[in-house]
Design an enzyme around this catalytic site. Sequence first.
Site: not given
Ligand code: ADE
Ligand code: ZN
Length: 353
Positions: A30, A211, A28
Site C-alpha cells: 500500500h 487476513e 502487495h
Molecule cells: N490497508 C493498508 N494495509 C492493510 C491491511 N494489511 N489490511 C487491510 N487494509 C489495509
Molecule cells: Zn494489505
Amino acid sequence: MPAPTTPPPIARERLPALLAAMPKAELHIHIEGSLEPEMIFALAQRNGVALPYADVEALRRAYAFTDLQSFLDIYYAGASVLLYEQDFYDMARAYLLRAAQDNVVHAEIFFDPQTHTARGVAMETVVNGLYRATQDAQAELGTSSSLILCFLRHLSEEDAFATLEQAQPFLDRIIGVGLDSSEVGNPPEKFARVFARCGELGLHRVAHAGEEGPAAYIWSALDVLKVERIDHGVQAIQDPALMRRLAEERIALTVCPLSNLKLCVFPELAQHNIRQLLDAGLAATVNSDDPAYFGGYLNQNFTELFAAVPELTSQHAWQLAHNSFAASFVPDEQRRAWQNRLDDCFERFAQPA
Ligand code: ADE
Ligand code: ZN
C-alpha cells in the site's frame, strides 16, 4: 541451457545474501503504508497540516498495534498530509528507490483514493503523482511498476461505484482494482456489482481476504468477486477444501509476514504458516504490505521470516520469488525474462565462493 525447474541447493549460511540478491516482484504494497514518519512530518510542515503527535518519535511510539483496526486508524491519520500531486510523487518515488535496493524489479502498487478524495483531493492529483513516479522509476532505475486502485471496504458499494466513476478517465494508468481496509464485517459480497463492472472494463481484480477474516471470505472473493489473487489469505489453512482449490488453481496468495506479526495475526514469526502453505502446493509470495509501519521493506520480510522459520530453505526462497513473477500482471515474455534472471542468480550462488 534449459532453465532449471528446481534450483541448486544453497547452504543456509548464504541464505541472507541470496534472499537480498534474488530478483523479485512485490505484489502487495500500500503506497500510503510506505510513508515514513519523517516524510509524514516533512509533508505536514510543507502543507500546513496539523498532526496529533508532537514529533517523529511520538508518532513512532504510537505504532504499537493490537489488530488491523488499531493500525488503520493511525494509517489514515498519516495519509492526511498528502494534498498535492508532488506529495504523491515524492511518496511513490521514495518507495521505488527503496524497493530497487531490495532487488525488486517489479511492483504492483496499491493506492486508496477514497482516503484522499474524501478530503477534497482530486482523483487526478492522486493518479498523476503516483503514475509519474512509476514512469520515472522505469526510466531511471529500470524498475517496472503499475498501479492497483483499492476500494475501502468499510465504505459503501455506492461510494466504490462513485470512485470508479472518478477513475474512469485514468483507467489506462491503472491495471486493476483491489479491496482493503477493515475486513471483519465487510465481506466480499458487499462489492459484487462494482467488481463485476471492473471485470467488464477489463481490469484485473484482487482482494484482501483471510487476513483476520474467515476462510469463507476467501471463497467469496474467488466466486463472487472473481479475483485472480488473494491478498494475505493465511486463514485458508482453516479449510482443507479451500487449500486444495487454491493449490489446484494456483491462485497466488500475497502473504505479508511482518504485517501479520505486527497486527497479531500470529503471536511469533516462528509460528507463521507460510511454510505449510508452500508445502501444500499453494502459490504463496512474500510482500511488505505497509513497510513504514510494520518494521521493514521486502528484504527485511524475507530475512526475518527465514531466520525465524529454520525449515525454510533456498528451495522455498526460489519458489517464493518464482511465484511472485508467475502471479504478476505482466506479459508472459517479461515474466519469463525475470524468471530466467532468478534462475541465473541461483546458479551463481551455487558456484563455490
Ligand atoms: N490497508 C493498508 N494495509 C492493510 C491491511 N494489511 N489490511 C487491510 N487494509 C489495509
Ligand atoms: Zn494489505
